[in-house]
Structure formats: C-alpha cells, structure tokens
Write a protein that holds these residues in place. Structure first.
Motif, PDB file in Angstrom:
ATOM      1  N   UNK A 162       0.825  -1.211   0.000  1.00  0.00           N
ATOM      2  CA  UNK A 162       0.000   0.000   0.000  1.00  0.00           C
ATOM      3  C   UNK A 162       0.860   1.264   0.000  1.00  0.00           C
ATOM      4  N   UNK A 163       1.949   1.252   0.750  1.00  0.00           N
ATOM      5  CA  UNK A 163       2.855   2.405   0.737  1.00  0.00           C
ATOM      6  C   UNK A 163       3.508   2.562  -0.637  1.00  0.00           C
ATOM      7  N   UNK A 164       3.853   1.440  -1.259  1.00  0.00           N
ATOM      8  CA  UNK A 164       4.395   1.510  -2.615  1.00  0.00           C
ATOM      9  C   UNK A 164       3.363   2.062  -3.586  1.00  0.00           C
ATOM     10  N   UNK A 165       2.108   1.631  -3.448  1.00  0.00           N
ATOM     11  CA  UNK A 165       1.041   2.153  -4.304  1.00  0.00           C
ATOM     12  C   UNK A 165       0.890   3.666  -4.129  1.00  0.00           C
ATOM     13  N   UNK A 166       0.936   4.120  -2.877  1.00  0.00           N
ATOM     14  CA  UNK A 166       0.809   5.556  -2.612  1.00  0.00           C
ATOM     15  C   UNK A 166       1.963   6.325  -3.250  1.00  0.00           C
ATOM     16  N   UNK A 167       3.175   5.780  -3.180  1.00  0.00           N
ATOM     17  CA  UNK A 167       4.322   6.456  -3.793  1.00  0.00           C
ATOM     18  C   UNK A 167       4.173   6.544  -5.306  1.00  0.00           C
ATOM     19  N   UNK A 168       3.641   5.489  -5.931  1.00  0.00           N
ATOM     20  CA  UNK A 168       3.372   5.551  -7.369  1.00  0.00           C
ATOM     21  C   UNK A 168       2.309   6.596  -7.688  1.00  0.00           C
ATOM     22  N   UNK A 169       1.271   6.670  -6.866  1.00  0.00           N
ATOM     23  CA  UNK A 169       0.215   7.648  -7.077  1.00  0.00           C
ATOM     24  C   UNK A 169       0.751   9.074  -6.943  1.00  0.00           C
ATOM     25  N   UNK A 170       1.563   9.306  -5.910  1.00  0.00           N
ATOM     26  CA  UNK A 170       2.145  10.641  -5.729  1.00  0.00           C
ATOM     27  C   UNK A 170       3.075  10.999  -6.876  1.00  0.00           C
ATOM     28  N   UNK A 171       3.794  10.016  -7.387  1.00  0.00           N
ATOM     29  CA  UNK A 171       4.679  10.288  -8.527  1.00  0.00           C
ATOM     30  C   UNK A 171       3.882  10.713  -9.752  1.00  0.00           C
ATOM     31  N   UNK A 172       2.783  10.013 -10.025  1.00  0.00           N
ATOM     32  CA  UNK A 172       1.946  10.387 -11.176  1.00  0.00           C
ATOM     33  C   UNK A 172       1.342  11.770 -10.985  1.00  0.00           C
ATOM     34  N   UNK A 173       0.843  12.043  -9.787  1.00  0.00           N
ATOM     35  CA  UNK A 173       0.242  13.358  -9.522  1.00  0.00           C
ATOM     36  C   UNK A 173       1.283  14.460  -9.661  1.00  0.00           C
ATOM     37  N   UNK A 174       2.500  14.232  -9.152  1.00  0.00           N
ATOM     38  CA  UNK A 174       3.539  15.262  -9.240  1.00  0.00           C
ATOM     39  C   UNK A 174       3.946  15.536 -10.680  1.00  0.00           C
ATOM     40  N   UNK A 215      10.658   3.145  -1.875  1.00  0.00           N
ATOM     41  CA  UNK A 215       9.698   2.100  -1.529  1.00  0.00           C
ATOM     42  C   UNK A 215       9.874   0.871  -2.411  1.00  0.00           C
ATOM     43  N   UNK A 216      10.400   1.051  -3.623  1.00  0.00           N
ATOM     44  CA  UNK A 216      10.816  -0.110  -4.408  1.00  0.00           C
ATOM     45  C   UNK A 216      11.957  -0.834  -3.700  1.00  0.00           C
ATOM     46  N   UNK A 217      12.867  -0.063  -3.122  1.00  0.00           N
ATOM     47  CA  UNK A 217      13.960  -0.648  -2.348  1.00  0.00           C
ATOM     48  C   UNK A 217      13.427  -1.375  -1.103  1.00  0.00           C
ATOM     49  N   UNK A 218      12.431  -0.794  -0.427  1.00  0.00           N
ATOM     50  CA  UNK A 218      11.846  -1.427   0.758  1.00  0.00           C
ATOM     51  C   UNK A 218      11.184  -2.747   0.385  1.00  0.00           C
ATOM     52  N   UNK A 219      10.508  -2.793  -0.749  1.00  0.00           N
ATOM     53  CA  UNK A 219       9.884  -4.052  -1.195  1.00  0.00           C
ATOM     54  C   UNK A 219      10.936  -5.139  -1.368  1.00  0.00           C
ATOM     55  N   UNK A 330       9.041 -10.282 -10.175  1.00  0.00           N
ATOM     56  CA  UNK A 330       9.863  -9.451  -9.297  1.00  0.00           C
ATOM     57  C   UNK A 330      10.429  -8.222 -10.006  1.00  0.00           C
ATOM     58  N   UNK A 331      10.552  -8.266 -11.328  1.00  0.00           N
ATOM     59  CA  UNK A 331      11.173  -7.152 -12.061  1.00  0.00           C
ATOM     60  C   UNK A 331      10.426  -5.840 -11.844  1.00  0.00           C
ATOM     61  N   UNK A 332       9.096  -5.771 -12.050  1.00  0.00           N
ATOM     62  CA  UNK A 332       8.415  -4.487 -11.802  1.00  0.00           C
ATOM     63  C   UNK A 332       8.366  -4.111 -10.333  1.00  0.00           C
ATOM     64  N   UNK A 333       8.341  -5.112  -9.430  1.00  0.00           N
ATOM     65  CA  UNK A 333       8.280  -4.808  -8.003  1.00  0.00           C
ATOM     66  C   UNK A 333       9.596  -4.217  -7.498  1.00  0.00           C
ATOM     67  N   UNK A 334      10.712  -4.653  -8.060  1.00  0.00           N
ATOM     68  CA  UNK A 334      12.017  -4.167  -7.647  1.00  0.00           C
ATOM     69  C   UNK A 334      12.488  -2.982  -8.482  1.00  0.00           C
ATOM     70  N   UNK A 335      11.823  -2.702  -9.594  1.00  0.00           N
ATOM     71  CA  UNK A 335      12.290  -1.629 -10.468  1.00  0.00           C
ATOM     72  C   UNK A 335      13.624  -1.948 -11.114  1.00  0.00           C
ATOM     73  N   UNK A 336      13.832  -3.213 -11.494  1.00  0.00           N
ATOM     74  CA  UNK A 336      15.106  -3.632 -12.065  1.00  0.00           C
ATOM     75  C   UNK A 336      15.363  -2.954 -13.407  1.00  0.00           C
ATOM     76  N   UNK A 337      14.310  -2.576 -14.124  1.00  0.00           N
ATOM     77  CA  UNK A 337      14.508  -1.952 -15.433  1.00  0.00           C
ATOM     78  C   UNK A 337      15.212  -0.605 -15.336  1.00  0.00           C
ATOM     79  N   UNK A 338      15.231   0.002 -14.141  1.00  0.00           N
ATOM     80  CA  UNK A 338      15.921   1.284 -13.995  1.00  0.00           C
ATOM     81  C   UNK A 338      17.439   1.134 -14.050  1.00  0.00           C
TER      82      UNK A 338
END
Length: 445
Positions: A162-174, A215-219, A330-338
């Motif tokens: 849920x915290x990761x979802x919120x961070x994604x939402x805030x990123x889109x809004x910003x 939060x990707x790192x926390x996951x 795990x790739x999208x959850x960890x953000x490995x593509x970055x």
C-alpha cells in the motif's frame, strides 16, 4: 519552409528537464553577458563585424575578411543520434557585415530522418507517459480501496504494498502538476521564473520520485529478509521501513533545496547545471537501485535453490518455468529496469532514456497493481467470499420481505419452501468455495 521548421524546433515541448526554449534563453543570457563584458572600443579597432546573437549562436567580433566557425547549437544535440557527428556552421565578416550562415543550420545540424517532424517525437513521448500515468493512477486507486476495505488483507506485506502504491500515485500526480506549471503553454517563460510556487512544485516532484524509488527498495529488502530469516518481528521492522521509505527522501530533498537556494538559485529549479548538487538526490537513488539489483540477484539464487530441492516435485522444465515466472513478477516490483540507464551519463542516449524511463516507466504502477492486487489469490478469495456473503444476505432479505407481505408469496411457494431452497443453494456455495480457493493458490501473491 525552413523558417517554419526552425520555429517548430524552438517551440517543441521537451519532456526532459530542460526545454528547447530554455536552452535558447540560457545561451542568449551567456551571450549578452559576454557582450556586456566586451569593450566597445575594441570594435573600433577591429573595424569589422561586432558581437551578434542570431537567436541560436553567439558570434564574436572579428575583422573584415575573417571567418568564424562554431559548433551546432546545443538545442540540436537532443535531436542527434549517438553515431551522428557534431556539425559546424560558419559566418564570414564582409564589408557589409556578417554573411549568412554556411551551411544552413538545418542542413548540417538536423539530419534528414529527424527533419520531417522534429516535434512529433517529444509530443509522442509526452502523450505516452500521460496515458501511462493516468492508467497507473486509476488502477492504483482501485487497488488501494480494495486493500483498505477488507480487514483480512491487513498485514505487513500488504501494508508495504500500500505504501508503494501511494508512492506511485504521488509520482503520477507530481508529474501532472509539474507539466501543468512548466509546460501548460508553449510560450510560457518559466526559464527564469523565481517564484516560490514554481520551486515548491519541483521540490514536491523530486520528493515523490525519490520516495517511489525508496519504496521499491523497501519491497526488495522486505522480501529478501523474509526469505533469509525464519522469524523476525515484522511489525517492528515495518516502522523502520516507513522511516526509511518516507523519511530519507525528506532529508535528501530538504538538503538539496537548501543547497540549491544558496549555491544555484536560478530559474524554477527545473534544470541541474550544478552536477554536485544534483548528486544529493541522484546519489541515494542510484544507491537504492544498485542495492535492489543485488537483492534481486540474491532472491533469484534462493529461489533456484528452493526449486531444486527434492521436497518440491516437478520435472526440470516446470522448475525453470516457475523460476521464469517468479523473476518476471519481481522485475516491476524491484524496479530492475531502472538499472539500464542508472549508471550512464545523462547526456548519453537521451531519446532512448526518455522512452524507457518516462514512456514505459509510467506504466509500472499499473503493472504492480495488477500483479500484486488484482491477480493476487488472497485478494480474489476475499472478494469472492464477500460476494457470497452479500448474495446470501440478499436472499434472506427477500425471504423476510415476502413473509411480511403475504401477497408477494401468492405464487404458491411458501416461506419454508423458499428457505429450504436457500439452504440448499448456500450449502452448494460452501461446498464449491474450497475448490475456488484452491484454484487461486497458483496465482501471484
């Protein structure tokens, strides 16, 4: 035609940190400073061509007969491919003044394949990430409602989701707020705007992006700890996860804002000319990406060892299939593509970086919401259970309503018969529920 094309280049909306309009403004400001520092008496000694700004390049004063050769303006660098060589243009100082540029800017600085519609590339990227962030925002909002609504889904793992979802939402809004402030109008002169609101938007934008990375790192850290340690206090760890996920970006962005205010207080803070200051934000982000990649490799090694255990049945092909499935999840959850562009200079492969990080990266929130909420077997089982409960309660409500109004039961079926039918149907539902829950065990959790 060339004049129209050149105007289109000036006005095209860049979705990078600097727009073409700002690049020209900055070059013009530097040229004006050089002209102001230049002694006008020297122009009389030259008796030739004075300093000149031609809306693209700054030309220094020279004597008659001299030729000045300069590189293509920085504006065209983003339109060039890595294998393209830097073009050069020249002007001749004649007795009548400066000659026309030779060759023309569009002939040597803009290649034929890029000269058709130079603004279409950036407009397409902007449209792509607008659709991506909008889709992610809607799907993440729906996922948050589902996880908050059902109490049985409240656990440490889902709280981190849920915290990761919120961070994604805030990123889109910003991103939407930043585009609305900086690029709402093509002729908006935000390059040298010194307003608190504009800078606050950039501070908020950097905070949201940095929080998303952390939060990707926390996951990744939570999943790795879950696999390595058999028993650990999840609730106590969650408090530290919250401090790291939201607190570290707060400290880093605050330090960056203070340093920016004292050492590089220019424009709307949407450019990063001072590389040292930019590393206050970029450094922790790159470190989190690197650590997450190491955790990702460690988790894959642990999964290989567990899948090869004799306690787990299946042939070799099924083991590799499970491993491939787990890796893709795990790739999208960890953000490995970055990691593709994390360690490369920002000047390298700008076009590919825009498409990969802004275009495709904008859909990451949507993918995470689908994999870890909508396709989650636990979530689906809870939704089905609530649906069955609602259906049974609805049948009982209809039966009570018919008992209170005998005229509704005039069809010859009494309340006892209806209650018997209802009991049979509810027992069938209960018998089918374990099968439904067993079918969901193979879905990603």
């Amino acid at each position: 035609m060339r004049g129209f094309l050149l105007t289109a280049i000036f006005l095209m909306p860049l979705v990078a940190s600097e727009s073409g309009h700002c690049l020209i403004k900055r070059e013009q400001e530097k040229c004006m400073e050089r002209i102001a520092l230049h002694d006008p008496v020297d122009d009389l000694e030259y008796a030739g061509c004075p300093w000149m700004w031609d809306n693209l390049t700054c030309w220094q004063a020279v004597s008659v007969g001299e030729v000045v050769v300069v590189n293509c303006p920085e504006l065209f660098h983003d339109l060039m491919r890595p294998e393209d060589e830097m073009g050069r243009v020249s002007r001749n100082c004649t007795e009548e003044g400066w000659s026309e540029t030779f060759p023309h800017y569009l002939d040597v600085c803009l290649y034929e394949d890029n000269a058709t519609k130079p603004d279409m590339y950036y407009a397409s990227v902007k449209a792509l990430y607008t659709v991506g962030y909008s889709t992610s925002l809607v799907s993440l909002t729906t996922a948050m409602v589902i996880l908050c609504r059902f109490r049985k889904l409240h656990c440490t793992r889902n709280f981190i989701h849920m915290n990761l979802f919120v961070s994604f939402m805030l990123r889109a809004i910003s991103v939407f707020i930043k585009d609305g402030v900086l690029y709402a109008e093509e002729d908006s002169d935000h390059c040298f705007v010194h307003t608190v609101a504009c800078r606050s938007v950039m501070v908020f934008f950097h905070y949201c992006v940095m929080s998303n990375y952390f939060w990707l790192f926390i996951e990744g850290l939570y999943l790795f700890t879950l696999l390595v340690e058999t028993f650990f206090p999840e609730r106590r760890y969650f408090y530290w996860y919250t401090i790291v996920g939201w607190g570290t970006p707060t400290v880093c962005v605050t330090i960056w804002a203070v340093l920016r205010l004292h050492f590089d207080d220019s424009g709307c803070w949407d450019t990063n000319d001072n590389t040292a200051l930019w590393w206050v934000i970029k450094g922790p982000v790159v470190a989190s990406i690197m650590i997450n990649f190491v955790l990702f490799v460690g988790i894959i090694i642990i999964l290989v060892q567990k899948l090869q255990s004799p306690d787990i049945g299946g042939n070799e092909s099924s083991i590799y299939l499970r491993l491939a499935r787990s890796t893709l999840l795990l790739i999208p959850l960890f953000g490995i593509h970055y990691t593709v562009f994390a360690f490369s200079p920002e000047e390298v492969s700008k076009r590919e970086r825009l498409v990969f990080e802004l275009g495709l990266g904008s859909f990451q929130g949507f993918v995470v919401a689908v994999l870890y909420c909508f396709l989650n077997g636990e979530v689906q089982s809870e939704i089905k259970r609530k649906w069955r409960s609602w259906t049974v309660n609805r049948y009982f409500a209809v039966d009570l309503k018919q008992q209170r109004h005998p005229s509704l039961a005039s069809s010859g079926v009494n309340g006892g018969t209806q209650l018997s039918i209802l009991s049979k149907s509810s027992s069938q539902i209960r018998m089918s529920s374990p099968q439904a829950e067993n079918a969901n065990l193979n879905l990603p959790t």
